[in-house]
Design a protein around this motif. Structure first.
Motif, PDB file in Angstrom:
ATOM      1  N   ALA A 286       0.815  -1.124  -0.217  1.00  0.00           N
ATOM      2  CA  ALA A 286      -0.068   0.151   0.093  1.00  0.00           C
ATOM      3  C   ALA A 286       1.129   1.179  -0.095  1.00  0.00           C
ATOM      4  CB  ALA A 286      -0.741   0.089   1.130  1.00  0.00           C
ATOM      5  N   PRO A 287       0.582   2.408  -0.503  1.00  0.00           N
ATOM      6  CA  PRO A 287       1.345   3.332  -0.671  1.00  0.00           C
ATOM      7  C   PRO A 287       1.821   3.784   0.758  1.00  0.00           C
ATOM      8  CG  PRO A 287      -0.644   3.822  -1.840  1.00  0.00           C
ATOM      9  CD  PRO A 287      -0.969   2.505  -1.332  1.00  0.00           C
ATOM     10  N   ASN A 288       3.168   4.236   0.837  1.00  0.00           N
ATOM     11  CA  ASN A 288       3.844   4.702   2.015  1.00  0.00           C
ATOM     12  C   ASN A 288       5.393   5.089   1.662  1.00  0.00           C
ATOM     13  OD1 ASN A 288       6.186   2.094   2.575  1.00  0.00           O
ATOM     14  ND2 ASN A 288       4.503   1.227   1.629  1.00  0.00           N
ATOM     15  N   ALA A 289       5.943   5.674   2.486  1.00  0.00           N
ATOM     16  CA  ALA A 289       7.266   6.287   2.381  1.00  0.00           C
ATOM     17  C   ALA A 289       8.478   5.606   2.315  1.00  0.00           C
ATOM     18  CB  ALA A 289       7.147   7.503   3.261  1.00  0.00           C
ATOM     19  N   VAL A 290       8.176   4.114   2.813  1.00  0.00           N
ATOM     20  CA  VAL A 290       9.028   3.377   3.108  1.00  0.00           C
ATOM     21  C   VAL A 290       9.684   2.075   1.815  1.00  0.00           C
ATOM     22  CG1 VAL A 290       9.944   1.544   4.734  1.00  0.00           C
ATOM     23  CG2 VAL A 290       8.538   3.596   5.642  1.00  0.00           C
ATOM     24  N   MET A 291       8.666   1.534   1.568  1.00  0.00           N
ATOM     25  CA  MET A 291       9.079   0.413   0.643  1.00  0.00           C
ATOM     26  C   MET A 291       7.688   0.059  -0.346  1.00  0.00           C
ATOM     27  SD  MET A 291       8.962  -2.951   3.056  1.00  0.00           S
ATOM     28  CE  MET A 291      10.418  -2.052   4.127  1.00  0.00           C
ATOM     29  N   ARG A 292       7.974  -0.373  -1.765  1.00  0.00           N
ATOM     30  CA  ARG A 292       7.055  -0.395  -2.378  1.00  0.00           C
ATOM     31  C   ARG A 292       6.721  -1.947  -2.760  1.00  0.00           C
ATOM     32  NH1 ARG A 292       9.882   2.610  -7.512  1.00  0.00           N
ATOM     33  NH2 ARG A 292       9.509   4.847  -7.057  1.00  0.00           N
ATOM     34  N   ARG A 293       7.677  -2.687  -2.364  1.00  0.00           N
ATOM     35  CA  ARG A 293       7.351  -4.328  -2.156  1.00  0.00           C
ATOM     36  C   ARG A 293       8.374  -5.090  -1.112  1.00  0.00           C
ATOM     37  NH1 ARG A 293      10.637  -8.183  -4.289  1.00  0.00           N
ATOM     38  NH2 ARG A 293       8.968  -8.860  -5.085  1.00  0.00           N
ATOM     39  N   TRP A 294       7.737  -6.023  -0.617  1.00  0.00           N
ATOM     40  CA  TRP A 294       8.843  -6.564   0.137  1.00  0.00           C
ATOM     41  C   TRP A 294       8.555  -8.116   0.420  1.00  0.00           C
ATOM     42  CZ3 TRP A 294       5.340  -9.593   3.343  1.00  0.00           C
ATOM     43  CH2 TRP A 294       4.209  -8.866   3.467  1.00  0.00           C
ATOM     44  N   ASP A 295       9.528  -8.934   1.065  1.00  0.00           N
ATOM     45  CA  ASP A 295       9.460 -10.142   1.416  1.00  0.00           C
ATOM     46  C   ASP A 295      10.182 -10.456   2.831  1.00  0.00           C
ATOM     47  OD1 ASP A 295      12.233 -10.734   1.064  1.00  0.00           O
ATOM     48  OD2 ASP A 295      11.986 -10.264  -0.857  1.00  0.00           O
ATOM     49  N   VAL A 296       9.214 -11.494   3.380  1.00  0.00           N
ATOM     50  CA  VAL A 296       9.764 -12.091   4.641  1.00  0.00           C
ATOM     51  C   VAL A 296       9.958 -13.431   4.776  1.00  0.00           C
ATOM     52  CG1 VAL A 296       8.538 -12.290   7.190  1.00  0.00           C
ATOM     53  CG2 VAL A 296       8.262 -10.072   5.670  1.00  0.00           C
ATOM     54  N   HIS A 297      10.990 -14.018   5.300  1.00  0.00           N
ATOM     55  CA  HIS A 297      11.480 -15.206   5.239  1.00  0.00           C
ATOM     56  C   HIS A 297      10.766 -15.626   6.506  1.00  0.00           C
ATOM     57  CE1 HIS A 297      14.140 -14.633   1.787  1.00  0.00           C
ATOM     58  NE2 HIS A 297      14.158 -13.268   2.340  1.00  0.00           N
ATOM     59  N   VAL A 298      10.309 -16.824   6.163  1.00  0.00           N
ATOM     60  CA  VAL A 298       9.572 -17.628   7.435  1.00  0.00           C
ATOM     61  C   VAL A 298      10.185 -19.081   7.809  1.00  0.00           C
ATOM     62  CG1 VAL A 298       7.561 -18.597   8.640  1.00  0.00           C
ATOM     63  CG2 VAL A 298       7.428 -16.356   6.916  1.00  0.00           C
ATOM     64  N   PRO A 299      10.951 -19.188   8.669  1.00  0.00           N
ATOM     65  CA  PRO A 299      11.867 -20.382   8.922  1.00  0.00           C
ATOM     66  C   PRO A 299      10.784 -21.672   8.902  1.00  0.00           C
ATOM     67  CG  PRO A 299      11.696 -19.354  10.890  1.00  0.00           C
ATOM     68  CD  PRO A 299      11.144 -18.440   9.832  1.00  0.00           C
ATOM     69  N   VAL A 300      11.428 -22.828   8.658  1.00  0.00           N
ATOM     70  CA  VAL A 300      10.590 -24.010   8.682  1.00  0.00           C
ATOM     71  C   VAL A 300      11.594 -25.138   9.070  1.00  0.00           C
ATOM     72  CG1 VAL A 300       9.004 -23.647   6.641  1.00  0.00           C
ATOM     73  CG2 VAL A 300      11.122 -24.466   6.142  1.00  0.00           C
ATOM     74  N   ARG A 301      11.188 -26.035   9.709  1.00  0.00           N
ATOM     75  CA  ARG A 301      11.863 -27.307   9.905  1.00  0.00           C
ATOM     76  C   ARG A 301      11.078 -28.617   9.353  1.00  0.00           C
ATOM     77  NH1 ARG A 301      10.846 -26.632  16.031  1.00  0.00           N
ATOM     78  NH2 ARG A 301       8.822 -27.600  15.976  1.00  0.00           N
ATOM     79  N   GLN A 302      11.897 -29.639   9.131  1.00  0.00           N
ATOM     80  CA  GLN A 302      11.535 -30.722   8.696  1.00  0.00           C
ATOM     81  C   GLN A 302      10.676 -31.516  10.004  1.00  0.00           C
ATOM     82  OE1 GLN A 302      14.300 -33.022   6.437  1.00  0.00           O
ATOM     83  NE2 GLN A 302      13.076 -33.928   5.028  1.00  0.00           N
ATOM     84  N   LYS A 303       9.658 -32.194   9.512  1.00  0.00           N
ATOM     85  CA  LYS A 303       9.020 -32.784  10.673  1.00  0.00           C
ATOM     86  C   LYS A 303       9.900 -33.984  10.921  1.00  0.00           C
ATOM     87  CE  LYS A 303       4.208 -31.773   9.790  1.00  0.00           C
ATOM     88  NZ  LYS A 303       2.935 -32.006   9.566  1.00  0.00           N
ATOM     89  N   SER A 304       9.964 -34.525  12.231  1.00  0.00           N
ATOM     90  CA  SER A 304      10.596 -35.771  12.525  1.00  0.00           C
ATOM     91  C   SER A 304       9.795 -36.816  12.404  1.00  0.00           C
ATOM     92  CB  SER A 304      11.028 -35.522  14.139  1.00  0.00           C
ATOM     93  OG  SER A 304       9.762 -35.574  14.869  1.00  0.00           O
ATOM     94  N   ALA A 305      10.643 -38.070  11.717  1.00  0.00           N
ATOM     95  CA  ALA A 305      10.091 -39.220  11.378  1.00  0.00           C
ATOM     96  C   ALA A 305       9.372 -39.687  12.726  1.00  0.00           C
ATOM     97  CB  ALA A 305      11.018 -40.062  10.265  1.00  0.00           C
ATOM     98  N   ARG A 306       8.129 -40.419  12.393  1.00  0.00           N
ATOM     99  CA  ARG A 306       7.735 -40.959  13.498  1.00  0.00           C
ATOM    100  C   ARG A 306       7.688 -42.762  13.294  1.00  0.00           C
ATOM    101  NH1 ARG A 306       2.626 -37.103  15.064  1.00  0.00           N
ATOM    102  NH2 ARG A 306       3.855 -35.279  15.029  1.00  0.00           N
ATOM    103  N   PRO A 307       8.050 -43.237  14.528  1.00  0.00           N
ATOM    104  CA  PRO A 307       8.157 -44.854  14.195  1.00  0.00           C
ATOM    105  C   PRO A 307       6.742 -45.497  14.013  1.00  0.00           C
ATOM    106  CG  PRO A 307       9.044 -44.216  16.544  1.00  0.00           C
ATOM    107  CD  PRO A 307       8.597 -42.721  15.749  1.00  0.00           C
TER     108      PRO A 307
END
Length: 120
Positions: A99-120
């Motif tokens: 949305a119009p603002n004085a800071v940035m026109r576009r952005w991206d945010v990195h969201v961490p993930v982790r692999q699910k542990s295998a269940r026996p």
């Protein structure tokens, strides 16, 4: 003495306020995009990836220090390219038109993930 009391009260109020904050309560406003919605977009992307039946992933919380302007278009998500140099896998949530603002026109945010542990 009065200063000590005021400082103690102010610090207590800050601690209480910070203790009640969470990603779940950080929702979008007219001026900023909430981390809750950003995490939800990453969760939606990972649910689609998990449905493919390959590796299974859990979405973690985005960095709580992130503050971005409200996105004017629907968010997009993709795996963060290895070329960006991140050491661990993450999902990149992308806003192509803020949305119009004085800071940035576009952005991206990195969201961490982790692999699910295998269940026996």
């Amino acid at each position: 003495m009065l200063r000590s009391i005021l400082l103690t009260v102010a610090l207590s109020a800050c601690v209480t306020c910070l203790a009640s904050w969470s990603i779940d309560t950080d929702r979008s406003t007219p001026d900023k995009h909430g981390l809750f919605e950003i995490r939800e977009e990453a969760r939606h992307f990972i649910a689609q990836e998990n449905a493919k039946g390959r590796d299974q992933w859990d979405v973690l919380d985005p960095n709580a220090k992130v503050l971005v302007p409200r996105c004017a278009v629907p968010l997009q998500a993709q795996w963060t390219p290895k070329s960006l140099g991140r050491s661990l896998p993450s999902v990149m949530v992308i806003c192509t038109a803020a949305a119009p603002n004085a800071v940035m026109r576009r952005w991206d945010v990195h969201v961490p993930v982790r692999q699910k542990s295998a269940r026996p």
